[in-house]
Design a protein around this motif. Structure first.
Motif, PDB file in Angstrom:
ATOM      1  N   PHE A   1       0.839  -1.208   0.000  1.00 45.09           N
ATOM      2  CA  PHE A   1       0.000   0.000   0.000  1.00 45.09           C
ATOM      3  C   PHE A   1       0.873   1.256   0.000  1.00 45.09           C
ATOM      4  CE2 PHE A   1      -2.291   3.365   2.301  1.00 45.09           C
ATOM      5  CZ  PHE A   1      -3.428   3.458   1.521  1.00 45.09           C
ATOM      6  N   LYS A   2       1.859   1.300   0.870  1.00 40.44           N
ATOM      7  CA  LYS A   2       2.760   2.451   0.923  1.00 40.44           C
ATOM      8  C   LYS A   2       3.523   2.599  -0.392  1.00 40.44           C
ATOM      9  CE  LYS A   2       6.519   4.568   3.595  1.00 40.44           C
ATOM     10  NZ  LYS A   2       7.262   4.930   2.363  1.00 40.44           N
ATOM     11  N   TYR A   3       3.952   1.477  -0.945  1.00 41.93           N
ATOM     12  CA  TYR A   3       4.683   1.490  -2.215  1.00 41.93           C
ATOM     13  C   TYR A   3       3.816   2.092  -3.321  1.00 41.93           C
ATOM     14  CZ  TYR A   3       7.148  -0.406  -6.308  1.00 41.93           C
ATOM     15  OH  TYR A   3       7.806  -0.565  -7.514  1.00 41.93           O
ATOM     16  N   LEU A   4       2.571   1.662  -3.399  1.00 42.10           N
ATOM     17  CA  LEU A   4       1.683   2.175  -4.442  1.00 42.10           C
ATOM     18  C   LEU A   4       1.382   3.659  -4.237  1.00 42.10           C
ATOM     19  CD1 LEU A   4      -0.878  -0.727  -5.022  1.00 42.10           C
ATOM     20  CD2 LEU A   4       1.209  -0.181  -6.282  1.00 42.10           C
ATOM     21  N   CYS A   5       1.235   4.083  -2.997  1.00 43.25           N
ATOM     22  CA  CYS A   5       1.022   5.510  -2.729  1.00 43.25           C
ATOM     23  C   CYS A   5       2.218   6.329  -3.197  1.00 43.25           C
ATOM     24  CB  CYS A   5       0.767   5.745  -1.245  1.00 43.25           C
ATOM     25  SG  CYS A   5      -0.843   5.169  -0.661  1.00 43.25           S
ATOM     26  N   ASP A   6       3.414   5.829  -2.929  1.00 39.13           N
ATOM     27  CA  ASP A   6       4.624   6.525  -3.369  1.00 39.13           C
ATOM     28  C   ASP A   6       4.714   6.556  -4.893  1.00 39.13           C
ATOM     29  OD1 ASP A   6       5.327   6.909  -0.741  1.00 39.13           O
ATOM     30  OD2 ASP A   6       6.745   5.237  -0.664  1.00 39.13           O
ATOM     31  N   CYS A   7       4.401   5.438  -5.530  1.00 44.80           N
ATOM     32  CA  CYS A   7       4.443   5.375  -7.001  1.00 44.80           C
ATOM     33  C   CYS A   7       3.404   6.313  -7.612  1.00 44.80           C
ATOM     34  CB  CYS A   7       4.201   3.946  -7.472  1.00 44.80           C
ATOM     35  SG  CYS A   7       5.550   2.801  -7.121  1.00 44.80           S
ATOM     36  N   ARG A   8       2.225   6.361  -7.011  1.00 41.23           N
ATOM     37  CA  ARG A   8       1.185   7.239  -7.545  1.00 41.23           C
ATOM     38  C   ARG A   8       1.604   8.696  -7.454  1.00 41.23           C
ATOM     39  NH1 ARG A   8      -4.900   7.509  -5.097  1.00 41.23           N
ATOM     40  NH2 ARG A   8      -3.729   8.426  -3.368  1.00 41.23           N
ATOM     41  N   LEU A   9       2.240   9.080  -6.360  1.00 39.75           N
ATOM     42  CA  LEU A   9       2.715  10.454  -6.226  1.00 39.75           C
ATOM     43  C   LEU A   9       3.743  10.775  -7.305  1.00 39.75           C
ATOM     44  CD1 LEU A   9       2.580  13.055  -4.604  1.00 39.75           C
ATOM     45  CD2 LEU A   9       4.337  12.129  -3.074  1.00 39.75           C
ATOM     46  N   LYS A  10       4.618   9.829  -7.623  1.00 44.44           N
ATOM     47  CA  LYS A  10       5.579  10.039  -8.702  1.00 44.44           C
ATOM     48  C   LYS A  10       4.857  10.259 -10.034  1.00 44.44           C
ATOM     49  CE  LYS A  10       9.344   7.325  -6.668  1.00 44.44           C
ATOM     50  NZ  LYS A  10      10.191   6.121  -6.786  1.00 44.44           N
ATOM     51  N   ILE A  11       3.787   9.504 -10.258  1.00 39.47           N
ATOM     52  CA  ILE A  11       3.020   9.658 -11.499  1.00 39.47           C
ATOM     53  C   ILE A  11       2.393  11.046 -11.573  1.00 39.47           C
ATOM     54  CG2 ILE A  11       0.991   8.855 -12.769  1.00 39.47           C
ATOM     55  CD1 ILE A  11       1.633   6.025 -11.761  1.00 39.47           C
TER      56      ILE A  11
ATOM     57  N   ASN B   1       4.292  -0.869 -15.979  1.00 36.13           N
ATOM     58  CA  ASN B   1       4.781  -2.205 -16.282  1.00 36.13           C
ATOM     59  C   ASN B   1       5.876  -2.620 -15.289  1.00 36.13           C
ATOM     60  OD1 ASN B   1       4.630  -4.378 -18.465  1.00 36.13           O
ATOM     61  ND2 ASN B   1       6.822  -3.961 -18.435  1.00 36.13           N
ATOM     62  N   VAL B   2       6.784  -1.681 -14.982  1.00 42.94           N
ATOM     63  CA  VAL B   2       7.870  -1.951 -14.042  1.00 42.94           C
ATOM     64  C   VAL B   2       7.320  -2.163 -12.634  1.00 42.94           C
ATOM     65  CG1 VAL B   2       9.934  -0.971 -12.966  1.00 42.94           C
ATOM     66  CG2 VAL B   2       9.561  -0.693 -15.425  1.00 42.94           C
ATOM     67  N   VAL B   3       6.391  -1.315 -12.219  1.00 45.35           N
ATOM     68  CA  VAL B   3       5.795  -1.441 -10.881  1.00 45.35           C
ATOM     69  C   VAL B   3       5.107  -2.794 -10.739  1.00 45.35           C
ATOM     70  CG1 VAL B   3       4.006  -0.537  -9.341  1.00 45.35           C
ATOM     71  CG2 VAL B   3       5.547   1.038 -10.524  1.00 45.35           C
ATOM     72  N   GLN B   4       4.394  -3.221 -11.787  1.00 44.33           N
ATOM     73  CA  GLN B   4       3.714  -4.519 -11.728  1.00 44.33           C
ATOM     74  C   GLN B   4       4.726  -5.658 -11.580  1.00 44.33           C
ATOM     75  OE1 GLN B   4       0.182  -5.063 -11.804  1.00 44.33           O
ATOM     76  NE2 GLN B   4       1.006  -6.948 -10.957  1.00 44.33           N
ATOM     77  N   GLN B   5       5.827  -5.581 -12.303  1.00 44.53           N
ATOM     78  CA  GLN B   5       6.857  -6.614 -12.178  1.00 44.53           C
ATOM     79  C   GLN B   5       7.417  -6.644 -10.756  1.00 44.53           C
ATOM     80  OE1 GLN B   5       9.762  -5.782 -15.230  1.00 44.53           O
ATOM     81  NE2 GLN B   5       8.395  -6.378 -16.900  1.00 44.53           N
TER      82      GLN B   5
ATOM     83  N   ASP C   1      12.596   1.147  -5.390  1.00 43.53           N
ATOM     84  CA  ASP C   1      12.294   2.569  -5.571  1.00 43.53           C
ATOM     85  C   ASP C   1      12.612   2.965  -7.010  1.00 43.53           C
ATOM     86  OD1 ASP C   1      11.680   5.202  -5.204  1.00 43.53           O
ATOM     87  OD2 ASP C   1      13.540   5.706  -4.165  1.00 43.53           O
ATOM     88  N   GLU C   2      11.653   2.782  -7.914  1.00 45.29           N
ATOM     89  CA  GLU C   2      11.854   3.046  -9.338  1.00 45.29           C
ATOM     90  C   GLU C   2      11.559   4.513  -9.667  1.00 45.29           C
ATOM     91  OE1 GLU C   2      13.074   0.763 -11.126  1.00 45.29           O
ATOM     92  OE2 GLU C   2      12.587  -1.119 -10.119  1.00 45.29           O
ATOM     93  N   GLU C   3      12.192   4.983 -10.724  1.00 42.76           N
ATOM     94  CA  GLU C   3      11.915   6.322 -11.233  1.00 42.76           C
ATOM     95  C   GLU C   3      11.272   6.215 -12.612  1.00 42.76           C
ATOM     96  OE1 GLU C   3      12.164   9.101  -9.530  1.00 42.76           O
ATOM     97  OE2 GLU C   3      12.979   8.010  -7.807  1.00 42.76           O
ATOM     98  N   ILE C   4      10.529   7.215 -12.999  1.00 46.96           N
ATOM     99  CA  ILE C   4       9.927   7.256 -14.324  1.00 46.96           C
ATOM    100  C   ILE C   4      10.944   7.853 -15.289  1.00 46.96           C
ATOM    101  CG2 ILE C   4       7.978   8.097 -15.694  1.00 46.96           C
ATOM    102  CD1 ILE C   4       6.423   8.427 -13.072  1.00 46.96           C
ATOM    103  N   PHE C   5      11.122   7.209 -16.438  1.00 48.77           N
ATOM    104  CA  PHE C   5      12.089   7.715 -17.407  1.00 48.77           C
ATOM    105  C   PHE C   5      11.492   7.645 -18.814  1.00 48.77           C
ATOM    106  CE2 PHE C   5      12.897   3.218 -16.634  1.00 48.77           C
ATOM    107  CZ  PHE C   5      12.902   2.681 -17.909  1.00 48.77           C
ATOM    108  N   SER C   6      12.139   8.334 -19.739  1.00 47.30           N
ATOM    109  CA  SER C   6      11.632   8.439 -21.107  1.00 47.30           C
ATOM    110  C   SER C   6      11.841   7.135 -21.867  1.00 47.30           C
ATOM    111  CB  SER C   6      12.339   9.585 -21.830  1.00 47.30           C
ATOM    112  OG  SER C   6      11.794   9.759 -23.121  1.00 47.30           O
ATOM    113  N   VAL C   7      10.818   6.713 -22.609  1.00 44.72           N
ATOM    114  CA  VAL C   7      10.883   5.477 -23.381  1.00 44.72           C
ATOM    115  C   VAL C   7      10.566   5.755 -24.844  1.00 44.72           C
ATOM    116  CG1 VAL C   7      10.247   4.033 -21.416  1.00 44.72           C
ATOM    117  CG2 VAL C   7       8.450   4.909 -22.922  1.00 44.72           C
TER     118      VAL C   7
END
Length: 355
Positions: A151-161, A184-188, A197-203
């Motif tokens: 839950f905490k992980y998803l909250c952190d990821c959502r804030l990054k989004i 896709n990375v978060v799901q993996q 602790d992943e970051e969003i980057f250009s693809v």
């Protein structure tokens, strides 16, 4: 415990008779909660008699919708006679709450406004600042069975989004593509139980796809309004006949990137954390990306038809889309399944719509 809201939540107020496509007139089933139904049985006089003849008291209790799709208590001025004659406290719960939605977690209740309401959608699409939330203390308690770490992980990821979506230095199409890959990375990470602790980057993408397969898929779903299929087919024809103008559309309508960003914010806010209950956030991010792609195409088709495009044009299109997709639990479920089982919704194919 806290209750969390998007910043624009407090700005919403039902516009009643000013609504051009009222939720009271589109043929939706309106369920009446037990306390309200019991009260309606006690109302005397002529209006009490109408309550008894225009309400189906079977299980569940509901209003008997007119053949034209209207609630029987929506008067000729598009106002609610129950509200007028009995007071707002005696309007059934679902009508009092619409278009609000709630999602409960162990220490948080998240509230929001659905895009299927015209005024809520107008407020949402009009937002010019980065998506933000505010919180209030509440005495309610809720117990849900899920991992607090996830839950905490998803909250952190959502804030990054949210932060990434607000970066206007990046083209909106690229932002959506990058978030799609991030999902896709978060799901993996969730699947492997490694909450890095992943970051969003250009693809980039090696595929270049058009929207037609997604439109074809939407035509396979159950419609709430049969006019929806005609609208999709007509729009697809307009799109295919005017592909050469698509780049001009984005250039000549700079506000579109803001509307699409706000739509992406909405889907991420509403559905991303909810993925904790099925250990699935990838289909949520794909739903967001698909919705942005479809709505951008429908906005384009309206622009081709009118030779112009207004905020309210986009609001009404987004509202109708939401009515057809979000207001059907079956359609939402089928899309989530399709995101894993149909090649049209592979991450690579969806990326091809944006980069």
């Amino acid at each position: 415990m806290i209750t969390r809201y998007p910043s624009y939540y407090k700005d919403f107020k039902c516009i009643a008779s000013k609504c051009t496509r009222s939720c009271c007139s589109v043929g939706w089933e309106i369920i009446i909660d037990k306390n309200t139904a019991d009260y309606y049985k006690s109302v005397s006089g002529e209006f009490g008699e109408k309550l008894r003849t225009k309400v189906d008291y079977s299980n569940p209790t509901k209003f008997i919708i007119e053949s034209n799709g209207k609630c029987p208590f929506l008067n000729n001025n598009n106002l609610c006679d129950i509200y007028i004659k009995l007071g707002p406290e005696h309007v059934c719960q679902i009508c009092q709450e619409h278009p609000r939605f709630y999602e409960c977690y162990n220490n948080v209740i998240e509230c929001g406004l659905g895009m299927y309401c015209e005024e809520a959608c107008r407020i949402m699409l009009s937002q010019k600042e980065a998506f933000s939330m505010y919180e209030e203390e509440t005495t309610e308690t809720v117990e849900k069975d899920y991992s607090e770490d996830v839950f905490k992980y998803l909250c952190d990821c959502r804030l990054k989004i949210f932060n990434y979506l607000s970066d206007k230095s990046i083209d909106i199409n690229q932002r959506i593509a990058d978030i799609l890959w991030f999902g896709n990375v978060v799901q993996q990470n969730i699947d492997s139980d490694m909450l890095d602790d992943e970051e969003i980057f250009s693809v980039t993408s090696n595929s270049s796809n058009d929207i037609e397969p997604i439109f074809k898929y939407l035509l396979s779903l159950e419609p709430n309004d049969t006019n929806w299929f005609n609208y999709l087919n007509d729009s697809l024809t307009i799109y295919k006949n005017n592909l050469d103008k698509f780049k001009d559309f984005e250039i000549e309508n700079p506000d579109i990137s803001l509307y699409l960003k706000n739509i992406a914010d909405y889907f991420i806010y509403r559905y991303f954390i909810r993925g904790i209950f099925q250990d699935d956030v990838l289909s949520v991010v794909k739903l967001m990306a698909m919705s942005v792609a479809v709505l951008k195409t429908l906005f384009f088709c309206k622009w081709i038809e009118k030779k112009s495009l207004t905020l309210m044009d986009c609001v009404m299109i987004a509202k109708i889309y939401s009515e057809e997709i979000e207001c059907s639990d079956d359609n939402i479920l089928n899309i989530h399944i399709a995101c894993y089982e149909i090649s049209t919704f592979s991450t690579e194919n969806l990326l091809g719509l944006f980069v």
